[in-house]
Design an enzyme around this catalytic site. Structure first.
Site, short mmCIF file in Angstrom:
data_model
loop_
_atom_site.label_atom_id
_atom_site.label_comp_id
_atom_site.label_asym_id
_atom_site.label_seq_id
_atom_site.Cartn_x
_atom_site.Cartn_y
_atom_site.Cartn_z
N GLY A 203 0.82 -1.21 0.00
CA GLY A 203 0.00 0.00 0.00
C GLY A 203 0.84 1.24 0.00
O GLY A 203 2.04 1.21 -0.29
N ASN A 204 0.22 2.37 0.32
CA ASN A 204 0.94 3.64 0.35
C ASN A 204 0.34 4.52 1.45
O ASN A 204 -0.61 4.13 2.14
CB ASN A 204 0.88 4.33 -1.02
N ARG A 205 0.87 5.70 1.60
CA ARG A 205 0.52 6.56 2.74
C ARG A 205 -0.60 7.55 2.44
O ARG A 205 -0.87 8.44 3.24
CB ARG A 205 1.76 7.33 3.20
N ALA A 271 -4.13 7.50 -4.91
CA ALA A 271 -2.77 6.98 -5.07
C ALA A 271 -2.89 5.49 -5.41
O ALA A 271 -3.11 4.66 -4.53
CB ALA A 271 -1.96 7.19 -3.80
#
Length: 406
Positions: A203-205, A271
């Site tokens: 995943g990402n932030r 994102a």
């Protein structure tokens, strides 16, 4: 000034009041007499640290309804009941709140809350239209559980959202014109997660806050908005917005293509993970004394580019906005990489954020640049994500590009 109408949602005005005072604002509460049946005067006085008035014959030497109205920087009415909207629309001044509304020369924000049937009644719709024609911001209500067992449109917006809109109007009084009425808008937000096993994911932030702000501001400017939401930090659903929840990049891709088919404007603010595991383990991958097998990855589809190509193929014709979260490196700075990305993607507008060191992701404020397909570039000053959203919509609605929005 915080006006409080006489509806069951009046208790949520306490949370709005708390958030406003804790962020440094001096708040004068003016409830109606009916509102005090739901929340007592002592509660409002304790939270605001100011005396509370309901009638025009209180604090007569100060002519309070004139003094408060003339000195307010913003008036917020939570909840704005059907009765209160009607009295405000027709200029009644039979209590402290409605009298003050007539003397206020600052932005006025009214947050409706009532049963669906009352919100949809022609009388209420006419009153809302009349108030909006005078420059008063009357927001769209949320949908959900109402009094008793009823469910529908008319629920008060979440206090976090109300304070966000209030903050926006304090920064920019003209941030919410009704210039997007009739527009169909699709916004993606959040960060996709690509499962590795039943426990782990790639995943990402991304918090989703910027995408949610874009959806919220567009809805309050009159647009019909669909928000395709990947994983976020437990954000409240924006009032007046249809939310489609997704998890992975492939799910987001499907939802965006479906929603974009009849959209006027598409914004890819999510994102999206560039890669996903080739296979999903059916059980949790355990620790061992040996090095684990490397995780094989495959590339996810480029959803933004696909939308641009589909438009070129004549499948639909929206104005397309992309987002770029960039960092500089030895080959170029943030804008160098962003310009190259705009050329690759082919969208009409690219919103660029510099990320890292507490920028863009997981923060309340944002800054960046707008890069348009015609070569124009415009910086966006640091401000709340709602302010950035308003600036983006200003540009989209007044764009000088050759494309016609909608």
């Amino acid at each position: 000034m915080l006006g409080v109408g006489g509806g069951i949602a009046a208790y949520k005005a306490c949370e709005v009041l708390r958030r406003l005072t804790e962020s440094g604002h001096d708040v004068q509460v003016l409830p109606t007499e009916s509102a005090l049946n739901f929340v007592g005067k002592a509660t409002f006085e304790a939270l605001s640290h100011n005396p509370v008035y309901t009638g025009v014959f209180e604090d007569v030497p100060e002519v309070a309804h004139v003094r408060i109205g003339k000195h307010a920087d913003l008036v917020v009415v939570v909840p704005a009941t059907a009765d209160l909207l009607a009295r405000a629309a027709h200029g009644n001044a039979n209590d402290m709140l409605t009298g003050t509304l007539l003397t206020a020369r600052c932005p006025v924000l009214m947050i409706p809350a009532m049963h669906t049937e009352m919100w949809e009644h022609p009388a209420t719709r006419d009153n809302v239209a009349l108030l909006r024609s005078r420059g008063i911001v009357v927001t769209e209500p949320a949908s959900g559980r109402l009094t008793g067992t009823d469910t529908g449109k008319g629920r008060l917006a979440d206090p976090v959202e109300i304070v966000d809109i209030a903050r926006l109007l304090l920064a920019r009084a003209d941030a919410l014109p009704r210039d997007m009425e009739g527009k169909r808008v699709v916004v993606s937000a959040g960060g996709t997660r690509e499962p590795l096993d039943p426990v782990r994911y790639l995943g990402n932030r991304s918090s989703g806050k910027q995408g949610y702000a874009l959806a919220r501001v567009a809805a309050q400017r009159g647009a019909q908005v669909t928000l395709v939401s990947a994983h976020t930090v437990a954000l409240p659903e924006p009032a007046g917005v249809d939310v489609v929840n997704v998890g992975t990049a492939l799910e987001l891709r499907e939802a965006m293509h479906k929603a974009a088919a009849d959209a006027d404007i598409v914004v890819m603010a999510a994102a999206v993970a560039d890669f996903r595991p080739v296979s999903l383990a059916t059980h949790k991958i355990k620790k061992t004394d040996q090095d684990p097998d490397p995780v094989a990855l495959t590339r996810n589809p480029d959803v933004l580019r696909e939308l641009v190509v589909a438009r070129s193929d004549g499948k639909f014709d929206p104005y397309i906005v992309g987002f770029a979260a960039e960092t500089g490196d030895e080959s170029g700075d943030v804008l160098t990489h962003a310009r190259a990305k705009l050329a690759r993607k082919g969208c009409d507008l690219l919103v660029v954020n510099a990320v890292g060191d507490g920028k863009a992701f997981e923060v309340e404020d944002n800054a960046g640049w707008l890069l348009a397909a015609d070569g124009s570039e415009r910086p966006i000053a640091l401000g709340s994500k709602a302010q950035m959203a308003a600036g983006i919509w200003d540009f989209v609605m007044k764009s000088s590009t050759s494309r016609t929005v909608g």
